[in-house]
Design a protein around this motif. Structure first.
Motif, PDB file in Angstrom:
ATOM      1  N   CYS A 250       0.731  -1.082   0.058  1.00 32.95           N
ATOM      2  CA  CYS A 250       0.088  -0.150  -0.023  1.00 32.95           C
ATOM      3  C   CYS A 250       0.808   1.230   0.206  1.00 32.95           C
ATOM      4  CB  CYS A 250      -0.993  -0.049   1.355  1.00 32.95           C
ATOM      5  SG  CYS A 250      -2.095  -1.142   1.014  1.00 32.95           S
ATOM      6  N   PHE A 251       1.978   1.216   0.729  1.00 34.59           N
ATOM      7  CA  PHE A 251       2.688   2.393   0.867  1.00 34.59           C
ATOM      8  C   PHE A 251       3.415   2.510  -0.651  1.00 34.59           C
ATOM      9  CE2 PHE A 251       6.894   4.235   2.119  1.00 34.59           C
ATOM     10  CZ  PHE A 251       6.346   5.336   2.777  1.00 34.59           C
ATOM     11  N   PHE A 252       3.924   1.475  -1.168  1.00 35.83           N
ATOM     12  CA  PHE A 252       4.407   1.383  -2.483  1.00 35.83           C
ATOM     13  C   PHE A 252       3.523   2.104  -3.399  1.00 35.83           C
ATOM     14  CE2 PHE A 252       7.210  -2.605  -2.131  1.00 35.83           C
ATOM     15  CZ  PHE A 252       8.150  -1.866  -1.561  1.00 35.83           C
ATOM     16  N   PHE A 253       2.252   1.799  -3.203  1.00 41.37           N
ATOM     17  CA  PHE A 253       0.937   2.135  -4.356  1.00 41.37           C
ATOM     18  C   PHE A 253       1.178   3.926  -4.130  1.00 41.37           C
ATOM     19  CE2 PHE A 253       0.164  -1.796  -5.458  1.00 41.37           C
ATOM     20  CZ  PHE A 253      -0.566  -1.658  -6.911  1.00 41.37           C
ATOM     21  N   ILE A 254       0.903   4.565  -3.013  1.00 36.24           N
ATOM     22  CA  ILE A 254       0.583   5.739  -2.673  1.00 36.24           C
ATOM     23  C   ILE A 254       1.808   6.632  -3.650  1.00 36.24           C
ATOM     24  CG2 ILE A 254       1.311   6.000  -0.338  1.00 36.24           C
ATOM     25  CD1 ILE A 254      -0.991   7.741   0.200  1.00 36.24           C
ATOM     26  N   LEU A 255       2.946   6.213  -2.902  1.00 36.67           N
ATOM     27  CA  LEU A 255       4.191   6.844  -3.328  1.00 36.67           C
ATOM     28  C   LEU A 255       4.283   6.661  -5.055  1.00 36.67           C
ATOM     29  CD1 LEU A 255       6.783   6.191  -0.678  1.00 36.67           C
ATOM     30  CD2 LEU A 255       5.516   8.216  -1.044  1.00 36.67           C
ATOM     31  N   ASN A 256       4.498   5.359  -5.390  1.00 34.72           N
ATOM     32  CA  ASN A 256       4.615   5.004  -6.891  1.00 34.72           C
ATOM     33  C   ASN A 256       3.836   5.665  -7.854  1.00 34.72           C
ATOM     34  OD1 ASN A 256       6.455   3.593  -8.744  1.00 34.72           O
ATOM     35  ND2 ASN A 256       5.106   2.343  -9.034  1.00 34.72           N
ATOM     36  N   PHE A 257       2.303   5.410  -7.439  1.00 37.51           N
ATOM     37  CA  PHE A 257       1.330   6.047  -8.619  1.00 37.51           C
ATOM     38  C   PHE A 257       1.031   7.477  -8.097  1.00 37.51           C
ATOM     39  CE2 PHE A 257       1.093   1.457  -9.058  1.00 37.51           C
ATOM     40  CZ  PHE A 257       1.065   1.185 -10.022  1.00 37.51           C
ATOM     41  N   GLY A 258       1.411   7.882  -7.049  1.00 40.85           N
ATOM     42  CA  GLY A 258       1.456   9.337  -6.760  1.00 40.85           C
ATOM     43  C   GLY A 258       2.446  10.141  -7.822  1.00 40.85           C
ATOM     44  N   VAL A 259       3.506   9.592  -7.573  1.00 44.24           N
ATOM     45  CA  VAL A 259       4.789  10.179  -8.311  1.00 44.24           C
ATOM     46  C   VAL A 259       4.172  10.212 -10.031  1.00 44.24           C
ATOM     47  CG1 VAL A 259       7.175   9.892  -9.310  1.00 44.24           C
ATOM     48  CG2 VAL A 259       6.515   9.786  -7.019  1.00 44.24           C
ATOM     49  N   ASN A 260       3.639   9.012 -10.596  1.00 42.82           N
ATOM     50  CA  ASN A 260       3.205   8.911 -11.774  1.00 42.82           C
ATOM     51  C   ASN A 260       2.280   9.866 -12.270  1.00 42.82           C
ATOM     52  OD1 ASN A 260       4.946   6.683 -11.868  1.00 42.82           O
ATOM     53  ND2 ASN A 260       3.325   5.039 -11.972  1.00 42.82           N
ATOM     54  N   SER A 261       1.485  10.051 -11.352  1.00 43.40           N
ATOM     55  CA  SER A 261       0.117  10.961 -11.574  1.00 43.40           C
ATOM     56  C   SER A 261       0.636  12.377 -11.728  1.00 43.40           C
ATOM     57  CB  SER A 261      -0.882  10.856 -10.274  1.00 43.40           C
ATOM     58  OG  SER A 261      -2.035  11.371 -10.771  1.00 43.40           O
ATOM     59  N   ILE A 262       1.443  12.869 -10.647  1.00 40.18           N
ATOM     60  CA  ILE A 262       2.083  14.129 -10.584  1.00 40.18           C
ATOM     61  C   ILE A 262       2.629  14.481 -12.012  1.00 40.18           C
ATOM     62  CG2 ILE A 262       3.994  15.647  -9.925  1.00 40.18           C
ATOM     63  CD1 ILE A 262       3.330  14.398  -6.927  1.00 40.18           C
ATOM     64  N   VAL A 263       3.829  13.627 -12.385  1.00 35.72           N
ATOM     65  CA  VAL A 263       4.691  13.642 -13.868  1.00 35.72           C
ATOM     66  C   VAL A 263       3.594  13.653 -14.807  1.00 35.72           C
ATOM     67  CG1 VAL A 263       6.009  12.307 -14.919  1.00 35.72           C
ATOM     68  CG2 VAL A 263       6.633  12.713 -12.758  1.00 35.72           C
ATOM     69  N   ASN A 264       2.534  12.767 -14.991  1.00 34.92           N
ATOM     70  CA  ASN A 264       1.471  12.625 -16.091  1.00 34.92           C
ATOM     71  C   ASN A 264       0.708  14.130 -16.080  1.00 34.92           C
ATOM     72  OD1 ASN A 264       2.396  10.319 -16.908  1.00 34.92           O
ATOM     73  ND2 ASN A 264       0.923   9.049 -15.892  1.00 34.92           N
ATOM     74  N   SER A 265       0.436  14.597 -15.087  1.00 38.86           N
ATOM     75  CA  SER A 265      -0.623  15.693 -15.071  1.00 38.86           C
ATOM     76  C   SER A 265       0.159  16.957 -15.254  1.00 38.86           C
ATOM     77  CB  SER A 265      -1.388  15.730 -13.761  1.00 38.86           C
ATOM     78  OG  SER A 265      -0.706  15.862 -12.808  1.00 38.86           O
ATOM     79  N   GLY A 383      -6.249  -0.371  -3.848  1.00 38.30           N
ATOM     80  CA  GLY A 383      -7.223   0.352  -4.740  1.00 38.30           C
ATOM     81  C   GLY A 383      -7.381   2.008  -4.138  1.00 38.30           C
ATOM     82  N   PHE A 384      -7.676   1.824  -2.825  1.00 37.72           N
ATOM     83  CA  PHE A 384      -7.635   3.296  -2.351  1.00 37.72           C
ATOM     84  C   PHE A 384      -6.209   3.930  -2.313  1.00 37.72           C
ATOM     85  CE2 PHE A 384      -6.578   5.493   1.583  1.00 37.72           C
ATOM     86  CZ  PHE A 384      -7.443   6.731   1.488  1.00 37.72           C
ATOM     87  N   PHE A 385      -5.190   3.301  -1.963  1.00 38.25           N
ATOM     88  CA  PHE A 385      -4.093   3.952  -2.088  1.00 38.25           C
ATOM     89  C   PHE A 385      -3.678   4.286  -3.310  1.00 38.25           C
ATOM     90  CE2 PHE A 385      -4.077   1.961   2.257  1.00 38.25           C
ATOM     91  CZ  PHE A 385      -3.385   3.119   2.962  1.00 38.25           C
ATOM     92  N   PHE A 386      -3.953   3.306  -4.429  1.00 44.38           N
ATOM     93  CA  PHE A 386      -3.593   3.507  -5.675  1.00 44.38           C
ATOM     94  C   PHE A 386      -4.416   4.940  -6.179  1.00 44.38           C
ATOM     95  CE2 PHE A 386      -5.548   3.113 -10.051  1.00 44.38           C
ATOM     96  CZ  PHE A 386      -4.186   3.211 -10.696  1.00 44.38           C
ATOM     97  N   LYS A 387      -5.477   5.076  -5.963  1.00 42.08           N
ATOM     98  CA  LYS A 387      -6.363   6.339  -6.274  1.00 42.08           C
ATOM     99  C   LYS A 387      -5.829   7.625  -5.412  1.00 42.08           C
ATOM    100  CE  LYS A 387     -10.880   4.664  -5.948  1.00 42.08           C
ATOM    101  NZ  LYS A 387     -12.132   4.636  -6.008  1.00 42.08           N
ATOM    102  N   PHE A 388      -5.503   7.201  -4.216  1.00 42.05           N
ATOM    103  CA  PHE A 388      -5.054   8.604  -3.377  1.00 42.05           C
ATOM    104  C   PHE A 388      -3.740   9.109  -4.041  1.00 42.05           C
ATOM    105  CE2 PHE A 388      -3.042  11.164  -0.031  1.00 42.05           C
ATOM    106  CZ  PHE A 388      -4.238  11.458   0.373  1.00 42.05           C
ATOM    107  N   GLY A 389      -2.945   8.019  -4.482  1.00 39.95           N
ATOM    108  CA  GLY A 389      -1.519   8.325  -5.081  1.00 39.95           C
ATOM    109  C   GLY A 389      -1.922   9.091  -6.670  1.00 39.95           C
ATOM    110  N   MET A 390      -2.858   8.561  -7.271  1.00 40.21           N
ATOM    111  CA  MET A 390      -3.198   9.069  -8.518  1.00 40.21           C
ATOM    112  C   MET A 390      -4.203  10.696  -8.164  1.00 40.21           C
ATOM    113  SD  MET A 390      -3.291   6.840 -11.134  1.00 40.21           S
ATOM    114  CE  MET A 390      -4.336   6.925 -12.407  1.00 40.21           C
ATOM    115  N   ALA A 391      -4.573  10.770  -7.135  1.00 45.17           N
ATOM    116  CA  ALA A 391      -5.110  11.941  -7.053  1.00 45.17           C
ATOM    117  C   ALA A 391      -4.164  12.916  -6.277  1.00 45.17           C
ATOM    118  CB  ALA A 391      -6.220  12.007  -5.679  1.00 45.17           C
ATOM    119  N   ILE A 392      -3.131  12.368  -6.024  1.00 44.33           N
ATOM    120  CA  ILE A 392      -2.018  13.371  -5.587  1.00 44.33           C
ATOM    121  C   ILE A 392      -1.443  14.232  -6.951  1.00 44.33           C
ATOM    122  CG2 ILE A 392       0.590  13.526  -5.148  1.00 44.33           C
ATOM    123  CD1 ILE A 392      -0.101  11.259  -3.050  1.00 44.33           C
ATOM    124  N   GLY A 393      -1.729  13.410  -8.190  1.00 46.70           N
ATOM    125  CA  GLY A 393      -1.445  14.229  -9.398  1.00 46.70           C
ATOM    126  C   GLY A 393      -2.424  15.367  -9.680  1.00 46.70           C
TER     127      GLY A 393
END
Length: 460
Positions: A250-265, A383-393
């Protein structure tokens, strides 16, 4: 002897999965990327530059929607785990949720003729509905991996094909969405109409692909149908308490996909204003997804050669190097900008694919510790941490851009340009470095996982 429907659906949980089923399963991720990758990469830009919401208001909205997710997602996962139909636990949600998911996504990219306060309410309503329908589709879709097979090699192979198709979807979105939005804008003379038509096309294709996924997959992994193994809402907290590998994932997901979402957006802002070449947005997006066509088929081999920790560490290190390179490279040096983007993509795609492949073994670990195979609950938590990471974007760029004085559709100040650059490079790189340190706390290696599977088979 007569076989029950459940036994027929279960089959053999360790058999080899045929390629046509792997491809069928992967079409689900292609579908989700058609819709949600468009939302992740372009909704913030749509809100600020077309819909007419300030960057700060859009960032706040992304945060509030994630709070709604925090409340609802684990409960959605628990409900999914209690589902019993002739189609299995997870596949029915693909059948019945496909077109509602696409419809709400289209509404998100629709600009109604309301006053500004009512438009903001409309944006909140449609985005919250999109988030809920995404959970109802994506949690069971992701959990379907653990229901198809328990063989770790097959899980990696299945995930690799899934990630290949998912990244093809990302490639189509990165290149095709700006291209189609531009074409339809020129045809209609209206930016908002151009984006609405584009999202309609992506949504319809996505819904059709989800139906393909439903019809081509099969749930095989046997379930413990005893009363003690029934999933309850309290299992959300039990998993968080007892399942250490899940916490790390879960920690991986919030950081990894948070970074991805920031970079993409932020990428579209960077190319539009820092590079000052908006016509290159589609090519910049393409460079971020194109390497997947080579990397994803090689994932099983890389896993066999390097093992999970070394592979994940190497991928994240590449990601950090690429981000910091973009910080140093002057935006006018376009070939070098694309090289930095390529290096970032190589690390991003590999780390993202392999992070998803870790989840089924956390489900096995949770069953080993608790006696319950809480696939839906675990995928809901992830999925929550994934979407939270995505929302960081949306949250981080929106707030930072507002702080640095970004104003849509005009020449940006040097301070605003610096804010865009920092948000694209240095801030994500810090998150990646934290994630590199977290790898060493993951305690479920290949040998331990095999031991747990042996115990589970004995119990069954």
């Amino acid at each position: 002897m007569k076989t029950s429907t459940a036994e027929h659906l279960i089959g053999n949980s360790s058999q080899k999965i045929r390629l046509n089923e792997k491809i069928g399963y992967a079409t689900g991720d292609l579908a989700c990327n058609f819709i949600y990758q468009t939302v992740s990469s372009y909704l913030l830009f749509f809100y600020t530059d077309i819909f007419g919401i300030t960057a700060a208001a859009a960032g706040l909205m992304f945060l509030i929607v994630r709070i709604v997710d925090a409340i609802l997602d684990p409960f959605i996962g628990a409900v999914i785990d209690k589902t019993k139909t002739k189609y299995g636990r997870f596949r029915p949600y693909l059948l019945y949720g496909a077109f509602p998911f696409a419809g709400v996504a289209i509404l998100c990219f629709t600009t109604p003729g309301f006053s500004d306060p009512v438009k903001l309410v409309y944006a909140y309503t449609t985005y919250i509905l999109l988030s809920i329908t995404y959970s109802v589709i994506n949690i069971p879709y992701a959990a379907l991996t653990s229901a198809i097979t328990q063989d770790n090699t097959e899980v990696v192979s299945l995930t690799s094909v899934r990630m290949l198709f998912g990244n093809i979807g990302g490639l189509i979105v990165s290149f095709g969405v700006p291209l189609l939005a531009g074409i339809f804008t020129n045809m209609t003379g209206e930016k908002d109409t151009g984006w609405q038509i584009t999202m309609t096309i992506m949504g319809i294709f996505g819904a059709i692909l989800l139906l393909v996924c439903f019809y081509t997959t099969k749930e095989r992994v046997p379930l413990n149908h005893s009363k003690e193994a029934e999933i309850n809402f309290k299992d959300i907290w039990i998993q968080l308490k007892t399942n250490r590998p899940l916490i790390i994932v879960c920690f991986f997901f919030i950081l990894n996909f948070g970074v991805n979402s920031i970079v993409n957006s932020v990428g579209i802002y960077y190319v539009t204003y820092n590079v000052a070449r908006p016509e290159l947005v589609k090519w910049y997006g393409l460079m971020g997804t194109l390497p997947a066509l080579i990397l994803m088929p090689l994932m099983p081999l890389m896993y066999k050669w390097m093992g999970k920790k070394k592979l994940l560490f190497t991928a994240l290190l590449l990601k950090a190097i690429g981000l910091l390179a973009l910080f140093i490279i002057p935006p006018t040096f376009i070939p070098l900008v694309f090289v930095g983007r390529l290096i970032t993509a190589l690390g991003t795609l590999t780390a993202g694919a392999f992070t998803w492949a870790l989840i089924p073994e956390t489900i096995d670990y949770g069953e080993y510790k608790t006696g319950k195979r809480a696939s839906g609950v675990i995928y809901a938590l992830v999925g929550f941490f994934f979407k939270f990471g995505m929302a960081i974007g949306g949250i981080v760029p929106g707030l930072i851009l507002a702080k640095f004085g970004y104003i849509a559709n005009q020449t940006q100040t040097p301070e605003a340009l610096h804010g865009i650059l920092m948000t694209l490079t240095v801030i994500p790189a810090v998150f990646v470095i934290i994630e590199l340190a977290a790898i060493f706390f993951y305690n479920l290696d290949e040998k331990e996982h095999k031991r747990i599977l042996s115990i589970l088979k004995t119990r069954q």
